[in-house]
Motif scaffolding. Structure first.
Motif, mmCIF file in Angstrom:
data_model
loop_
_atom_site.group_PDB
_atom_site.id
_atom_site.type_symbol
_atom_site.label_atom_id
_atom_site.label_comp_id
_atom_site.label_asym_id
_atom_site.label_seq_id
_atom_site.Cartn_x
_atom_site.Cartn_y
_atom_site.Cartn_z
ATOM 1 N N ARG A 41 0.658 -1.186 0.130
ATOM 2 C CA ARG A 41 0.057 0.012 -0.040
ATOM 3 C C ARG A 41 0.803 1.383 -0.046
ATOM 4 O O ARG A 41 0.360 2.276 -0.464
ATOM 5 N N GLY A 86 1.782 1.614 -3.636
ATOM 6 C CA GLY A 86 0.804 2.404 -4.367
ATOM 7 C C GLY A 86 0.100 3.775 -3.807
ATOM 8 O O GLY A 86 -0.505 4.376 -4.595
ATOM 9 N N GLN A 146 -1.088 4.600 -1.305
ATOM 10 C CA GLN A 146 -2.435 4.617 -0.450
ATOM 11 C C GLN A 146 -2.371 5.113 0.742
ATOM 12 O O GLN A 146 -3.511 5.583 1.382
ATOM 13 N N MET A 153 -2.381 -3.762 -9.639
ATOM 14 C CA MET A 153 -2.361 -4.350 -8.359
ATOM 15 C C MET A 153 -3.527 -5.272 -8.398
ATOM 16 O O MET A 153 -4.438 -5.254 -8.963
ATOM 17 N N MET A 156 1.648 -5.349 -8.769
ATOM 18 C CA MET A 156 1.803 -5.888 -7.465
ATOM 19 C C MET A 156 0.880 -6.976 -7.103
ATOM 20 O O MET A 156 -0.176 -6.791 -7.423
ATOM 21 N N ASP A 206 -0.861 -9.105 -4.413
ATOM 22 C CA ASP A 206 -1.251 -9.226 -2.696
ATOM 23 C C ASP A 206 -1.599 -10.807 -2.282
ATOM 24 O O ASP A 206 -2.649 -11.115 -2.803
#
Lengths: 270, 155, 262
Positions: A50, A53, A55, A87, A165, A167
């Motif tokens: 995050r 990114g 965020q 992502m 990315m 997760d």
């Protein structure tokens, strides 16, 4: 100007409220590589994604993607940079009110004025790359977990990003889907010239496909190296992690007062 | 959900909704508020207006011809100055009288206009000279009692 | 003990004020990011289908029944005073001024408001909003603002439909069933109901209610903890908070509108 390193993280720390999650992380991802960030559950791996990114913002340190420091960008700049990123969320995060086709077409429609014919072709190409061209008309609720994740992957690469990315791309997949997903990540990275960052705790699957591994524990990087380095490593933490041993530096018990004291067996009257 | 069907439904919804608004405007309510352009204002002074309020109707021969638009106290003559907005379609003679009436025994108060015989008509910003105050119930009862007492008093 | 109670009260108050602050910032953010909702009006139309069209049945049926009850009860009361001709006034005034905007808003809060909260809350819990952000699409502009404007546009239309349907219900019971004179039913109504004073104020009320309900519903969804209990709790809070907000706002608006401040 092309940087050799697409992502550079320098001395980044981050807290959730009063709880420090990351305490000074240094990490780089070279272009064209598949990087894995490994660690036990809840060690701040997802937080790291995050941060990349944009965020969330780090308490200290800098995050640079494609040479731009995220901390210095405003909302518009951040959004411009994010078009170079894709992502893949843990459970796909597909838009449940749209078909598979519309999910993959989402960014193309939002960010371009391409005619619908061109969008159609591009979407089908991306879906073909993940082997789900035939599922274009399905709704996300009709997909299995592995298929949903592949659709999400097609959506993540829809704008041909430089960085993707992932997760926990392997969480909750059966062995066949596991192999398919792993191969897909490697193949897409090589054919599209991407850089991939994986966050995972699946050692065996990821060690087959990654170029470089970072081990995160307790907010710091405890080990790093190529896949072979890691397999051969004799660091106690890495050894325990790779071989899945119950005892080692990571203990089974959450920190607590001594057992005997807690149970009040130490001669105290209850 | 097909996009055209969805658009169709929303379109229908908007049409029916606007139709309901029109129904309320035209059939249920009425544009009682007299427009500025089609009206003229006259002032009438009363010593006592009772419970008269703005927006009360102005009637002549029982027909609504306008509304009270302003009620204020005139500090020079110590009287209430009431502004009436009348519909342009109705012209009244200059010597028209205005009285504050009550619909029913305890109903709302309105202004009744009684036309006079003058050939000159009222114009905008004119003043109605002949006025009759509101009947105050307490005064009425007081007069009644006072009259009775006088009648019954030994001479 | 007392100190703890006071501390807890203080803590609650601070949290509450903080949430109100967040809600107001959220509201301002919606207004600032409303461009997309109008530039791509298709997004708003789509949401009008879900909040407006799908509320139609409950609004129309409730309106009809409320009007029919008003007709019955109003007749019972008015005929005691021999003024059953005024039934039209009673039905129309109660609906246009109060019941139309308020009851339609309460129904809208439980029908559409709760659905909005649950939808946004689930989108957040399944990381769809994060995914959108990562795709460089602002979820406030793309997801929240169209729903807001759809609610604000739908609410007055639904309130008008409720009132119209209610007056029709009152007419059915009063005129067709009981036999109040049709002419005086409509003409008394027309002479008493004023466009500016009654109908326009009713519309203004319903627009304000629409803003309040959709803002609360969207905020609760956006702010919901990303768990099953979080979303269900937020849905309940939406219905409770927005119903209370509607009633409280109604009191304030009525006090301003009908106190002769005109």
């Amino acid at each position: 100007m092309q940087h050799d390193n697409l992502v550079e993280i320098e001395d980044v720390a981050f807290d959730y409220g009063a709880r420090p999650v990351l305490k000074g992380i240094n990490l780089t991802a070279k272009r064209g590589q598949v990087i894995a960030i490994m660690g036990s559950s809840g060690c701040g791996k997802t937080t790291l994604l995050r941060l990349i990114g944009g965020q969330i913002k780090p308490r200290q340190g800098t995050v640079r993607v494609a040479g731009e420091s995220l901390g210095e960008l405003n909302q518009a700049g951040l959004y411009r940079l994010r078009r170079k990123m894709g992502m893949l969320f843990q459970f796909g995060a597909l838009f449940t009110d749209m078909t598979v086709f519309d999910n993959v077409a989402f960014q193309l429609r939002e960010h371009s004025d391409l005619p619908e014919d061109a969008i159609r072709d591009m979407v089908l190409m991306k879906l073909h790359a993940v082997g789900l061209r035939g599922a274009a008309h399905l709704m996300p609720s009709e997909l299995s977990g592995g298929m949903a994740r592949r659709v999400a992957l097609a959506r993540a690469i829809a704008l041909d990003p430089q960085l993707v990315m992932y997760d926990e791309p392997f969480a909750g997949l059966d062995p066949i889907s596991l192999g398919i997903t792993g191969n897909l990540i490697r193949r897409l990275t090589d054919t599209l010239g991407l850089t991939s960052i994986l966050v995972t705790h699946d050692v065996h699957e990821s060690l087959k496909i990654v170029d470089y591994v970072y081990f995160v524990s307790d907010g710091v990087i405890v080990a790093e190296g190529t896949a072979d380095d890691i397999k051969a490593s004799d660091l106690p933490y890495v050894h325990q992690f790779v071989h899945g041993e119950a005892e080692g530096p990571v203990t089974f018990h959450y920190p607590a007062a001594p057992y005997v004291e807690d149970l009040r067996l130490g001669g105290q009257s209850a | 959900m097909n996009k055209t069907i969805l658009d169709l439904w929303v379109g229908l919804f908007v049409i029916v909704g606007i139709a309901a608004l029109l129904f309320l405007t035209l059939k249920v309510g009425s544009m009682n508020t007299v427009n500025n352009s089609d009206s003229y204002e006259v002032v009438a002074r009363f010593e006592n207006i009772g419970g008269l309020k703005t927006r009360a109707p102005v009637k002549s021969a029982g027909v609504v011809v306008g509304r009270v638009v302003d009620v204020r106290f005139d500090n020079e003559v110590y009287e209430a100055a009431v502004t009436l907005r009348l519909d342009k379609r109705y012209a009244f003679p200059k010597d028209t009288s205005a009285a504050i009436m009550t619909s029913g025994l305890l109903g709302e108060q309105y202004i009744g206009l009684e036309a006079g015989g003058d050939s000159v008509k009222l114009k905008d910003k004119d003043r109605i000279l002949i006025t009759q105050d509101a009947v105050v119930l307490e005064n009425l009862i007081g007069q009644f009692l006072y009259g009775n007492a006088q009648e019954g008093a030994p001479k | 003990m007392l100190k703890q109670a006071i501390e807890r009260l203080g803590n609650r108050t601070l949290q509450g004020v903080g949430r109100i602050g967040f809600a107001i910032r959220f509201f301002v953010a919606i207004l600032l990011h409303s461009g997309t909702a109008f530039r791509r009006f298709g997004l708003t139309i789509r949401e009008m289908y879900f909040s407006g069209v799908q509320s139609l049945i409950i609004i129309l049926v409730s309106g009809l029944f409320v009007g029919m009850v008003l007709g019955l009860q109003g007749y019972e009361t008015l005929q005691t005073y021999g003024s059953e001709d005024a039934l039209g006034i009673l039905v129309a005034m109660s609906l246009v001024r109060e019941l139309g905007p308020v009851v339609a808003a309460l129904l809208f809060a439980s029908r559409a408001g709760s659905a909005i909260t649950a939808e946004i809350g689930l989108m957040k819990a399944t990381e769809q909003l994060s995914a959108m952000e990562m795709m460089a699409v602002d979820p406030i502009a793309r997801v929240v603002a169209p729903r807001f404007w759809a609610g604000v546009i739908s609410m007055p239309l639904l309130a008008a439909l409720f009132s119209a349907m209610g007056i029709f219900g009152g007419y059915l019971v009063g005129v067709q069933l009981i036999g109040v004179d049709e002419g005086s039913f409509w003409s008394q109504m027309q002479s008493a109901v004023d466009f500016e004073q009654d109908i326009l104020n009713g519309v203004i009320k319903s627009v304000v209610f629409g803003i309040a309900i959709t803002t609360i519903a969207l905020f609760e969804g956006y702010d919901a903890p990303p768990t099953a209990e979080g979303v269900s709790g937020a849905t309940t809070r939406t219905v409770v908070t927005s119903s209370l907000a509607v009633l409280a706002l109604d009191f304030v608006l009525t006090a301003f509108m009908f106190r002769g401040l005109s």
